[in-house]
Design an enzyme around this catalytic site. Structure first.
Site, short mmCIF file in Angstrom:
data_model
loop_
_atom_site.label_atom_id
_atom_site.label_comp_id
_atom_site.label_asym_id
_atom_site.label_seq_id
_atom_site.Cartn_x
_atom_site.Cartn_y
_atom_site.Cartn_z
N ASP A 1 -4.10 -12.74 -5.28
CA ASP A 1 -2.93 -11.88 -5.18
C ASP A 1 -2.23 -11.78 -6.52
O ASP A 1 -1.69 -12.76 -7.03
CB ASP A 1 -1.98 -12.47 -4.12
CG ASP A 1 -0.74 -11.63 -3.91
OD1 ASP A 1 -0.11 -11.77 -2.86
OD2 ASP A 1 -0.38 -10.84 -4.81
N GLY A 2 -2.29 -10.56 -7.10
CA GLY A 2 -1.53 -10.34 -8.32
C GLY A 2 -2.36 -9.72 -9.43
O GLY A 2 -3.35 -10.33 -9.86
N GLY A 3 -1.96 -8.52 -9.85
CA GLY A 3 -2.64 -7.87 -10.98
C GLY A 3 -4.05 -7.42 -10.68
O GLY A 3 -4.88 -7.29 -11.58
N SER B 1 0.55 -2.43 -6.79
CA SER B 1 0.87 -1.31 -7.68
C SER B 1 -0.37 -0.47 -7.99
O SER B 1 -0.29 0.76 -8.03
CB SER B 1 1.51 -1.83 -8.97
OG SER B 1 0.73 -2.87 -9.53
N ASP C 1 4.98 -8.86 1.53
CA ASP C 1 5.56 -9.90 0.65
C ASP C 1 7.01 -10.14 1.05
O ASP C 1 7.85 -9.25 0.90
CB ASP C 1 5.48 -9.45 -0.81
CG ASP C 1 4.05 -9.49 -1.33
OD1 ASP C 1 3.60 -8.51 -1.94
OD2 ASP C 1 3.36 -10.51 -1.11
N GLY D 1 6.91 -12.89 -7.21
CA GLY D 1 8.26 -12.31 -7.28
C GLY D 1 8.26 -10.82 -7.51
O GLY D 1 9.13 -10.11 -7.00
N PHE D 2 7.26 -10.32 -8.26
CA PHE D 2 7.28 -8.90 -8.59
C PHE D 2 5.87 -8.32 -8.64
O PHE D 2 4.92 -9.01 -8.99
CB PHE D 2 7.97 -8.68 -9.95
CG PHE D 2 9.41 -9.13 -9.96
CD1 PHE D 2 9.74 -10.42 -10.37
CD2 PHE D 2 10.43 -8.29 -9.52
CE1 PHE D 2 11.05 -10.87 -10.35
CE2 PHE D 2 11.74 -8.73 -9.49
CZ PHE D 2 12.06 -10.02 -9.90
N GLY D 3 5.76 -7.04 -8.31
CA GLY D 3 4.49 -6.34 -8.47
C GLY D 3 4.38 -5.82 -9.89
O GLY D 3 5.31 -5.92 -10.69
N GLY D 4 3.20 -5.30 -10.22
CA GLY D 4 3.01 -4.66 -11.52
C GLY D 4 2.80 -5.59 -12.69
O GLY D 4 2.82 -5.16 -13.85
#
Ligand code: DX5
Length: 207
Positions: free
Chosen positions: A168-170, A191, A33, A139-142
């Site tokens: 991509d994401g969660g 994460s 990323d 912008g952010f993981g988790g």
């Protein structure tokens, strides 16, 4: 066959190659990323880090940056196999940027944020080898998975059956089956994998 791409965003940046070694045997590609602090309110890594990554897996560079066309060639030269650029950053240069990725030897990928409609990118499908459907705000993981990604995946699958769809994401053991059922091919997970006691088992739980 579902492919898993650990995102190094949640890995220990002080020992990325050791971190990659813990997930590589169980994974199909690695996602890097790239964030510039402008397109998204975070800053991560650049071409130099990509160049120094040691992996036999394909690398997807997810460019969460403004004016990505300026850096496509440098990321490909650094070792990226897939370059994902954001439609919200490329605008009227979307076609030109996707063509550039292919011309420079990469596989082209267009990413869209949760608020962006699939209809906006349908004209570019012929130029896309992949589409990244963001299931979190970049912008952010988790972050938590946004189910609004699911109808987008379904519509993409209808429009271009051969397209490789990345979500991509969660992504975790609960949300992975939902994404797969909707038609996703590749699951990016950060994460959930890197915070797990047993990273191999975590990756296996996504397939
Ligand atoms: C957001 C990033 C994250 C990352 C995956 O900009 O793109 O989606 O790759 O992070 P997790 O799996 O922690 O949501």
């Amino acid at each position: 066959m579902i492919k898993i791409a650990p995102s190094i965003l949640s890995a220990d940046f002080g020992c990325l190659n050791e971190e990659i070694a813990t997930v590589e045997p169980f994974s199909d590609l690695i996602t890097v990323d790239v964030m510039d602090g402008i397109f998204v309110p975070n800053i991560t890594v650049g071409m130099g880090v990509v160049r120094d990554l040691k992996t036999s897996l394909p690398i997807e560079c997810h460019l969460m940056i403004v004016e990505p066309w300026k850096y496509v060639e440098q990321f490909l030269d650094a070792g990226a196999d897939i370059v994902s650029v954001h439609f919200e950053a490329t605008g009227e240069k979307t076609a030109q940027t996707l063509q550039m990725i292919r011309e420079k030897g990469g596989r082209s990928s267009l990413a869209i944020k949760p608020a962006t409609s699939i209809d906006e990118i349908l004209p570019f499908l012929p130029l896309m080898d992949f589409c990244v459907v963001m299931s979190v705000e970049p912008g952010f993981g988790g972050q938590s998975f946004l189910p609004s990604a699911l109808p987008k995946i379904r519509k993409l699958r209808e429009q271009k059956p051969e397209l490789e769809i990345i979500v991509d994401g969660g992504i975790n053991s609960e949300t992975a089956p939902q994404a797969i059922k909707a038609g996703a091919d590749i699951l990016v997970s950060g994460s959930y994998i890197f915070k797990a006691e047993d990273r191999g088992a975590a990756i296996a739980s996504l397939r």
